[in-house]
Design an enzyme around this catalytic site. Structure first.
Site, PDB file in Angstrom:
ATOM      1  N   SER A 140     -44.432  42.125  25.346  1.00 50.62           N
ATOM      2  CA  SER A 140     -44.363  40.659  25.392  1.00 50.62           C
ATOM      3  C   SER A 140     -42.989  40.133  25.004  1.00 50.62           C
ATOM      4  O   SER A 140     -42.282  40.731  24.181  1.00 50.62           O
ATOM      5  CB  SER A 140     -45.382  40.057  24.425  1.00 50.62           C
ATOM      6  N   GLU A 256     -55.398  50.657  26.854  1.00 53.79           N
ATOM      7  CA  GLU A 256     -55.505  49.726  25.709  1.00 53.79           C
ATOM      8  C   GLU A 256     -56.831  48.966  25.747  1.00 53.79           C
ATOM      9  O   GLU A 256     -57.420  48.672  24.712  1.00 53.79           O
ATOM     10  CB  GLU A 256     -54.322  48.746  25.729  1.00 53.79           C
TER      11      GLU A 256
HETATM   12  C1  FAD Z   1     -52.851  40.759  17.269  1.00 50.86           C
HETATM   13  C2  FAD Z   1     -51.869  40.814  18.409  1.00 50.86           C
HETATM   14  C3  FAD Z   1     -51.108  41.946  18.559  1.00 50.86           C
HETATM   15  C4  FAD Z   1     -50.180  42.011  19.598  1.00 50.86           C
HETATM   16  N1  FAD Z   1     -49.411  43.150  19.691  1.00 50.86           N
HETATM   17  C5  FAD Z   1     -48.485  43.218  20.653  1.00 50.86           C
HETATM   18  C6  FAD Z   1     -47.620  44.361  20.719  1.00 50.86           C
HETATM   19  O1  FAD Z   1     -47.670  45.275  19.892  1.00 50.86           O
HETATM   20  N2  FAD Z   1     -46.699  44.410  21.699  1.00 50.86           N
HETATM   21  C7  FAD Z   1     -46.580  43.419  22.639  1.00 50.86           C
HETATM   22  O2  FAD Z   1     -45.747  43.543  23.529  1.00 50.86           O
HETATM   23  N3  FAD Z   1     -47.374  42.315  22.599  1.00 50.86           N
HETATM   24  C8  FAD Z   1     -48.309  42.183  21.618  1.00 50.86           C
HETATM   25  N4  FAD Z   1     -49.111  41.065  21.545  1.00 50.86           N
HETATM   26  C9  FAD Z   1     -48.857  39.951  22.457  1.00 50.86           C
HETATM   27  C10 FAD Z   1     -49.946  39.721  23.498  1.00 50.86           C
HETATM   28  O3  FAD Z   1     -49.911  40.709  24.487  1.00 50.86           O
HETATM   29  C11 FAD Z   1     -49.701  38.314  24.086  1.00 50.86           C
HETATM   30  O4  FAD Z   1     -49.860  37.380  23.035  1.00 50.86           O
HETATM   31  C12 FAD Z   1     -50.676  37.990  25.198  1.00 50.86           C
HETATM   32  O5  FAD Z   1     -50.401  38.775  26.326  1.00 50.86           O
HETATM   33  C13 FAD Z   1     -50.653  36.492  25.573  1.00 50.86           C
HETATM   34  O6  FAD Z   1     -49.361  36.075  25.835  1.00 50.86           O
HETATM   35  P1  FAD Z   1     -48.762  34.747  25.172  1.00 50.86           P
HETATM   36  O7  FAD Z   1     -49.009  34.867  23.700  1.00 50.86           O
HETATM   37  O8  FAD Z   1     -47.346  34.643  25.626  1.00 50.86           O
HETATM   38  O9  FAD Z   1     -49.622  33.572  25.711  1.00 50.86           O
HETATM   39  P2  FAD Z   1     -49.460  32.806  27.101  1.00 50.86           P
HETATM   40  O10 FAD Z   1     -49.332  33.796  28.208  1.00 50.86           O
HETATM   41  O11 FAD Z   1     -48.373  31.788  26.971  1.00 50.86           O
HETATM   42  O12 FAD Z   1     -50.845  32.086  27.253  1.00 50.86           O
HETATM   43  C14 FAD Z   1     -51.137  30.815  26.641  1.00 50.86           C
HETATM   44  C15 FAD Z   1     -52.521  30.377  27.093  1.00 50.86           C
HETATM   45  O13 FAD Z   1     -52.534  30.172  28.521  1.00 50.86           O
HETATM   46  C16 FAD Z   1     -53.561  30.937  29.127  1.00 50.86           C
HETATM   47  N5  FAD Z   1     -53.125  31.434  30.431  1.00 50.86           N
HETATM   48  C17 FAD Z   1     -51.934  31.989  30.738  1.00 50.86           C
HETATM   49  N6  FAD Z   1     -51.903  32.363  32.026  1.00 50.86           N
HETATM   50  C18 FAD Z   1     -53.108  32.062  32.544  1.00 50.86           C
HETATM   51  C19 FAD Z   1     -53.688  32.204  33.843  1.00 50.86           C
HETATM   52  N7  FAD Z   1     -53.022  32.757  34.853  1.00 50.86           N
HETATM   53  N8  FAD Z   1     -54.966  31.777  34.033  1.00 50.86           N
HETATM   54  C20 FAD Z   1     -55.665  31.198  32.997  1.00 50.86           C
HETATM   55  N9  FAD Z   1     -55.154  31.036  31.758  1.00 50.86           N
HETATM   56  C21 FAD Z   1     -53.897  31.456  31.531  1.00 50.86           C
HETATM   57  C22 FAD Z   1     -53.777  32.102  28.178  1.00 50.86           C
HETATM   58  O14 FAD Z   1     -55.058  32.673  28.349  1.00 50.86           O
HETATM   59  C23 FAD Z   1     -53.589  31.454  26.829  1.00 50.86           C
HETATM   60  O15 FAD Z   1     -54.773  30.829  26.426  1.00 50.86           O
HETATM   61  C24 FAD Z   1     -50.037  40.956  20.515  1.00 50.86           C
HETATM   62  C25 FAD Z   1     -50.826  39.801  20.357  1.00 50.86           C
HETATM   63  C26 FAD Z   1     -51.710  39.722  19.311  1.00 50.86           C
HETATM   64  C27 FAD Z   1     -52.501  38.464  19.176  1.00 50.86           C
END
Ligand code: FAD
Length: 395
Positions: A140, A256
């Site tokens: 991410s 995963e």
């Molecule tokens: C506990 C935890 C551990 C993590 N560990 C890691 C790690 O080790 N390495 C790593 O790389 N990442 C990690 N992550 C990150 C995680 O993969 C991302 O937070 C996740 O993929 C969501 O991305 P974002 O936070 O950028 O949210 P966004 O993508 O910005 O999403 C925001 C909101 O919009 C919604 N949304 C987005 N796109 C769509 C769509 N096309 N259709 C409908 N709804 C949508 C989402 O569902 C969400 O509700 C971790 C996250 C958590 C919470």
């Protein structure tokens, strides 16, 4: 279908229980469910007792090949059948025993076994099994989570090296990890999915790489921001072909999401909740009783998802939208369950982590918030199920 243990499974279960009884360090035995990263954090803890516990548990599992129960024996795993893995994980979850090896065992190892070269497997798999190298996951970025393919961290080729610049975020456990695998953009001109490569940065202390803490709402230091400024990585550290890293990345995500033990943890929580309600003399009002019954039914449904994944793995198939179904249902179930448990104690459920039963469940609820975000949000999982599983058109 008969889901009782076969005689062989029953014998294996007894063996696992005996190992847990004899070797599981005391600090992991106390309630509250297993913390999936307890081992990783303990091995780098300032507390010598925690470090000793991590080493002792790693050695007990390593002696039996159980650090990586699902890896084939030729790579140092136990080569257990999915059913045996399920039994092992069930017993670990029930006892609160933390898994050993972190993302290296669960995510990177299985992915290297599919996509890595022989040299990469020989170099990277043994230190994961020996507990010497823990890996963090650099997927991410601040602008790229659900739309992961839009990632911007760039790797430019310079002679025999890649030079990496950019930023990752939410990197779980990077502060205790020894290495990080990362998705990097190696062709900025190509369509977004086709210009990404999968890179192994096998020393997290490489000059130019820095890790800064992010404190979560439970006030834990779990994840981090990771910055890359002219970080030099040997050219041979790509997994799979240059610009084809997206496919490697997706294999890893399927691993995963294939969580086959969530149902076990949920059942353990329900059993503990019923005991705690009795011990605290809480009157389980009608809505509480009904809610617990619902969670019980959902937990049984979750077992069915797990068995489906196990049966696919038995056939050598990597679950895809089925893994999304399992991840989605398990994460939402865990949130509902923690909320039900916290509410069961009425106003006492507003306490958090104060040593009381109610406080433990409320803390669990706080800890479960990220469950529907990590590894792809619930919305993303529903998209995967709708398009890849049900064949619906992409919007
Ligand atoms: C506990 C935890 C551990 C993590 N560990 C890691 C790690 O080790 N390495 C790593 O790389 N990442 C990690 N992550 C990150 C995680 O993969 C991302 O937070 C996740 O993929 C969501 O991305 P974002 O936070 O950028 O949210 P966004 O993508 O910005 O999403 C925001 C909101 O919009 C919604 N949304 C987005 N796109 C769509 C769509 N096309 N259709 C409908 N709804 C949508 C989402 O569902 C969400 O509700 C971790 C996250 C958590 C919470």
């Amino acid at each position: 279908m008969d889901w009782d243990d076969s005689p062989e499974q029953a014998a294996f279960r007894a063996e696992v229980r005996a190992v847990i009884e004899q070797y599981l360090p005391g600090r992991y035995r106390e309630g509250n469910g297993p913390d999936e990263r307890a081992w990783e954090f303990d091995r780098k803890s300032d507390d010598a007792g925690a470090r000793d516990a991590a080493v002792a548990w790693q050695q007990a599992l390593s002696a039996r090949g159980w650090v990586a129960p699902e890896w084939p024996k030729e790579y140092g795993g136990a080569g257990l059948s999915p059913n045996e893995q399920f039994v092992l994980n069930q017993e670990f979850a029930a006892a609160g025993a933390p898994p050993v090896g972190g993302s290296g065992v669960r995510l990177l190892g299985p992915t290297l076994i599919v996509h890595g070269t022989d040299e990469q497997k020989a170099k990277y798999l043994p230190p994961i099994l020996q507990g010497e190298v823990a890996w963090a996951q650099g997927y991410s970025e601040p602008g790229s989570g659900s739309d992961l393919a839009s990632l911007q961290t760039a790797a430019r080729r310079d002679g025999d090296e890649w030079v990496v610049n950019g930023q990752k975020i939410w990197t779980s456990g990077a502060h205790t990890a020894d290495a990080i695998f990362a998705l990097v953009r190696t062709d900025p001109q190509a369509p977004k999915h086709r210009g990404i490569s999968f890179l192994l940065i096998d020393n997290i202390k490489t000059p130019g790489l820095s890790v800064r803490p992010l404190i979560d709402m439970g006030e834990h230091h779990y994840f981090n921001e990771t910055f890359f400024e002219d970080v030099r990585v040997p050219a041979g550290n790509l997994v799979g072909d240059e610009n084809r890293g997206w496919y490697v990345a997706m294999t890893l995500l399927d691993f995963e999401r294939s969580n086959i033990v969530a149902a076990v943890g949920a059942r353990r929580t329900i059993n503990e909740l019923i005991e705690d309600i009795g011990a605290e003399g809480v009157t389980a009002t009608s809505p509480v009783r009904l809610a617990i019954a619902d969670r019980y039914i959902e937990t049984e449904v979750m077992f069915n998802f797990s068995f489906r994944i196990i049966s696919m793995q038995n056939r050598g198939v990597i679950p895809n939208y089925e893994a999304s179904t399992s991840k989605l249902f398990a994460s939402e179930l865990n949130q509902r369950l923690a909320l039900t448990a916290s509410r069961a104690f009425g106003l006492a459920g507003t306490r958090c982590d104060d040593g009381s039963a109610a406080g433990r469940y409320t803390n669990m609820y706080v800890r479960m918030v990220p469950a529907t975000i990590r590894g792809g949000t619930s919305e993303v999982q529903r998209n995967v199920i709708a398009t890849r599983g049900l064949g619906l058109p992409r919007g």
